[in-house]
Every structure is written in C-alpha cells, then in structure tokens.
Design a protein around this motif. Structure first.
Motif, PDB file in Angstrom:
ATOM      1  N   LEU A 138      41.391  18.519  92.490  1.00 35.41           N
ATOM      2  CA  LEU A 138      42.223  19.081  92.749  1.00 35.41           C
ATOM      3  C   LEU A 138      43.260  19.201  92.079  1.00 35.41           C
ATOM      4  CD1 LEU A 138      42.829  21.103  95.158  1.00 35.41           C
ATOM      5  CD2 LEU A 138      44.558  19.788  95.907  1.00 35.41           C
ATOM      6  N   TYR A 139      43.825  20.653  91.111  1.00 34.66           N
ATOM      7  CA  TYR A 139      44.888  19.979  89.543  1.00 34.66           C
ATOM      8  C   TYR A 139      45.937  20.378  90.952  1.00 34.66           C
ATOM      9  CZ  TYR A 139      47.581  21.066  85.548  1.00 34.66           C
ATOM     10  OH  TYR A 139      48.706  21.102  84.664  1.00 34.66           O
ATOM     11  N   VAL A 140      47.147  19.774  90.329  1.00 38.09           N
ATOM     12  CA  VAL A 140      48.692  19.273  91.092  1.00 38.09           C
ATOM     13  C   VAL A 140      49.250  20.369  90.330  1.00 38.09           C
ATOM     14  CG1 VAL A 140      50.274  18.188  92.625  1.00 38.09           C
ATOM     15  CG2 VAL A 140      47.191  17.761  92.589  1.00 38.09           C
ATOM     16  N   ALA A 195      59.485  16.818  76.078  1.00 40.17           N
ATOM     17  CA  ALA A 195      59.591  16.987  77.669  1.00 40.17           C
ATOM     18  C   ALA A 195      58.487  17.545  77.844  1.00 40.17           C
ATOM     19  CB  ALA A 195      60.500  17.324  77.586  1.00 40.17           C
ATOM     20  N   LYS A 196      57.690  17.829  79.091  1.00 39.07           N
ATOM     21  CA  LYS A 196      56.828  19.171  79.013  1.00 39.07           C
ATOM     22  C   LYS A 196      58.167  20.373  79.966  1.00 39.07           C
ATOM     23  CE  LYS A 196      52.147  18.672  81.137  1.00 39.07           C
ATOM     24  NZ  LYS A 196      51.227  18.843  79.784  1.00 39.07           N
ATOM     25  N   ASN A 197      58.012  21.162  78.793  1.00 38.66           N
ATOM     26  CA  ASN A 197      59.198  21.789  79.715  1.00 38.66           C
ATOM     27  C   ASN A 197      58.009  23.353  78.922  1.00 38.66           C
ATOM     28  OD1 ASN A 197      59.990  21.152  76.251  1.00 38.66           O
ATOM     29  ND2 ASN A 197      61.031  23.005  76.279  1.00 38.66           N
ATOM     30  N   THR A 303      45.310  15.064  81.451  1.00 41.79           N
ATOM     31  CA  THR A 303      44.983  15.631  82.463  1.00 41.79           C
ATOM     32  C   THR A 303      44.404  16.706  82.375  1.00 41.79           C
ATOM     33  OG1 THR A 303      47.622  14.929  83.264  1.00 41.79           O
ATOM     34  CG2 THR A 303      46.051  15.950  85.068  1.00 41.79           C
ATOM     35  N   ALA A 304      44.531  17.389  82.795  1.00 45.64           N
ATOM     36  CA  ALA A 304      43.414  19.026  82.410  1.00 45.64           C
ATOM     37  C   ALA A 304      41.958  19.001  82.225  1.00 45.64           C
ATOM     38  CB  ALA A 304      43.859  19.842  81.819  1.00 45.64           C
ATOM     39  N   ALA A 305      42.112  18.512  80.036  1.00 47.69           N
ATOM     40  CA  ALA A 305      41.218  18.102  79.844  1.00 47.69           C
ATOM     41  C   ALA A 305      40.457  17.100  79.871  1.00 47.69           C
ATOM     42  CB  ALA A 305      41.056  18.173  78.222  1.00 47.69           C
TER      43      ALA A 305
HETATM   44  C1  COI Z   1      47.955  19.159  81.873  1.00 45.28           C
HETATM   45  O1  COI Z   1      46.687  18.558  81.318  1.00 45.28           O
HETATM   46  O2  COI Z   1      48.275  18.729  83.115  1.00 45.28           O
HETATM   47  C2  COI Z   1      48.687  20.228  81.296  1.00 45.28           C
HETATM   48  O3  COI Z   1      49.615  19.769  81.434  1.00 45.28           O
HETATM   49  C3  COI Z   1      47.828  20.995  79.982  1.00 45.28           C
HETATM   50  C4  COI Z   1      47.624  22.350  80.189  1.00 45.28           C
HETATM   51  C5  COI Z   1      47.516  22.822  81.445  1.00 45.28           C
HETATM   52  C6  COI Z   1      49.246  23.223  80.294  1.00 45.28           C
END
Ligand code: COI
Length: 356
Positions: A138-140, A195-197, A303-305
């Motif tokens: 589950l991606y948050v 930063a994650k902007n 995180t996503a990858a």
């Molecule tokens: C992540 O890996 O969570 C990211 O933020 C990358 C992307 C999906 C924007």
C-alpha cells in the motif's frame, strides 16, 4: 461520525475495493476508500479528519498552483506473510524528511502525531486494501500545499495536509535503460534538490520525456556545474557496484534526495560485507571501470521503485550494457528488504512500525 483521538472519522458507506483486482494495481491508479485531511489556519493544525476519498475544493488563486509551495512523501505499508498484520516501513524517517522539505519551502512543520498516528489510523481503516502478494504493497502519499487564495508572491498563511493511500505493484516491471543527462539539470547547490517538493518532479518531466523519445526509461542526472558527477535517477537514488564495492553519490552537496530506501540499502549492504562508498562518482570513472570489466552492476533505490536494476546506461557517446548474469548485490538487497517488509526475515533494525 465517530472520533478517534483528535481525529474525526466519517466512514464511506460502501467500498470500491470490490470493483478492483490485484492485477490492476499499477502505481498510482487506484485510491482507497478514505483519506486524511487537515488545515493549517492561524498558526495551528486544525480540522483533522478522516473521511471518504473525495475531491477537494481550492481557490483558483491557490498559491501552491501559482508559486509551488507543495511537498510530499512516499511510504509503503506491507502485510506480513506470516501473521497478516500490517506494518509501515520506516515512516519516522519520511516524517523527518517531510519537515526538512517544509522548512526549505517556508511551510509549517507537521506534528509527528498528525503525520504518524493519522497515517496509522487511516491505514487501519482501509486495511482491506493492503495487498497480500509479493512485490505489492500500500503506497502512502502524505502531502502538503499552500492554500491562500492570493497571487502576491509570499509564503501562504494557510495550508492543507493530506494523506491518501494507493494499493500498488512494482513501479517498473523491467530492468531500466537510463540516459545520462548532460544538458538539463535537476538541482544546484543551494537549491532544493534535497527537498521533496513538487517542482523538482515537474522540472524533470521534459528531460525525461526527451530521454523516453530516445528509448530510455529515465534520466541519470549529473551535477549542474560540469555535468561530470552522477547524482540520482528520475525517481531513485543510484548505486554502481564495482566487485565488492558499491558507490553512491554523497549527500553533502544538498542536491540529492536522502532516500529512505537508499539508507536502508546501505545498511543491508554493509551487513552483507559489501563495502559502501558515499562519494563523488564521475561518468569518466564509470566508463573507465566498465571498460576494465570492474563495473558489474548498477541499480536504483526508491520507495516506489524499491530496488531496480539498470540494464543499460547511455550518454551521447557511449552505451554501457550491464548483463544480468553479473547482478548479485542489487538482487540480494532487494530480496533482504522484501523479506523484512513482508515479514519473512527478522526486522533487526525495527524498521517496520505496526499499524495497530
Ligand atoms: C517515491 O519513490 O515514493 C517517490 O516519491 C518517487 C515518485 C513516485 C515521485
């Protein structure tokens, strides 16, 4: 309506989960039944509520749209294979990074209980959406943006913080072809690279689209001064493996995102006896060591990858192919990380935070 702690909860009257199957869980396509929303008004966080997933209403003059005060995080929650219980991977590290991003963008910090407890309560409510299958989670997505309806250029006085949840499979389901970017830049020293902007990602769209036209999946950013040293890949930090040594760019320049998966991979590699060097790494060095047969693998972390292998790295002059039969460290890191997250290996570092 019920209240849990300070959070008002309004439950959805039905679930959309019944209309969706696991093979449709491509990244970012579906959202769970509920979301968390809070407002920053008069210097404090208020109106904290969990409610059915729904559109939000903003002024056309909303300052985030015009001037980009908008930040986010990416976190994953997993269901344990053994117990079925749900845990979140290192949410405190993302919480800390979120507030680092907030400070850089002159936005208010979010308190830990709103970020962490709010997330836990939201996930617990939508727990049926946490996939069971390997490689699924589950991606948050916690995020905050400026909401003043005012187009003078100044930090907004009001903000919204939200958390939405999206069941997901692998972000990419194949090894990557990467183009070394030597024209456009992602970040400069003193800028916002750490930063994650939202703007960092918006600015990457055009260079990435150009790389895709050439047949690549992502770009590998190089430094802004010389286009000589590697920084990070589109949505991932990057590691190059030379025998038993993994090299990843250091964080001192402030141009690279301090990835939570990056720091976890470094820890796990050290545990496996792999040397890890965080330092400047030039394209010349990569090419030279590739020619000598020393470059055995390259991979991205995010995180996503999660951990994603790179099969080809190209710039305008050269193309380096990294054959799968030499990949060892990247797959081992992924296997270990998956096992910890999915509950089949011991969580020695207490990275998994139970939802309840
Ligand atoms: C992540 O890996 O969570 C990211 O933020 C990358 C992307 C999906 C924007």
């Amino acid at each position: 309506m019920t209240t849990i702690g300070d959070i008002e909860v309004t439950k959805a009257t039905s679930t959309r989960l019944k209309d969706i199957s696991i093979d449709q869980f491509t990244f970012g396509k579906y959202y769970t039944d509920h979301m968390l929303e809070a407002d920053y008004i008069n210097g404090e966080w208020t109106n904290v509520q969990i409610k059915p997933y729904q559109p939000i209403s903003i002024s056309p003059a909303c300052s985030a749209i015009h001037y980009g005060q908008s930040i986010f995080e990416g976190i994953k929650a997993y269901r344990s294979e053994k117990t079925g219980n749900i845990s979140i991977f290192r949410p405190l590290d993302n919480f800390k990074r979120f507030n680092i991003s907030a400070r850089r963008m002159e936005m208010p910090e979010v308190p830990e209980d709103l970020f962490i407890e709010g997330m836990k309560q939201l996930i617990a409510l939508d727990e049926a959406w946490v996939p069971r299958e390997h490689d699924y989670s589950l991606y948050v997505r916690p995020f905050m943006f400026a909401t003043d309806g005012f187009i003078g250029v100044k930090p907004s006085g009001t903000y919204k913080f939200l958390i939405i949840l999206s069941p997901t499979g692998p972000y990419y389901n194949h090894p990557m072809k990467i183009y070394v970017e030597e024209k456009f830049v992602r970040a400069v020293e003193g800028g916002v690279g750490f930063a994650k902007n939202a703007g960092n990602y918006g600015a990457a769209m055009h260079p990435t689209a150009e790389a895709k036209k050439k047949g690549y999946d992502q770009v590998l950013w190089t430094d802004a001064k010389e286009h000589r040293y590697v920084q990070e890949c589109g949505t991932m930090n990057v590691f190059f493996v030379f025998g038993n040594t993994a090299v990843t760019p250091g964080l001192e320049s402030g141009t690279i995102l301090e990835g939570v998966t990056r720091m976890s991979a470094i820890r796990l590699m050290k545990d496996m006896g792999v040397e890890v060097e965080e330092r400047d790494l030039s394209i010349e060095e990569i090419k030279e060591r590739y020619r000598k047969g020393e470059l055995t693998e390259a991979f991205g972390t995010g995180t996503a990858a999660t951990v994603l292998m790179i099969q080809e790295l190209a710039d305008k002059d050269d193309s380096l192919t990294l054959p799968q039969d030499k990949w060892k460290v990247g797959p081992a890191v992924k296997a270990k990380l998956d096992a910890i997250r999915e509950g089949s290996a011991e969580d020695t570092y207490n990275w998994m935070v139970p939802v309840s």
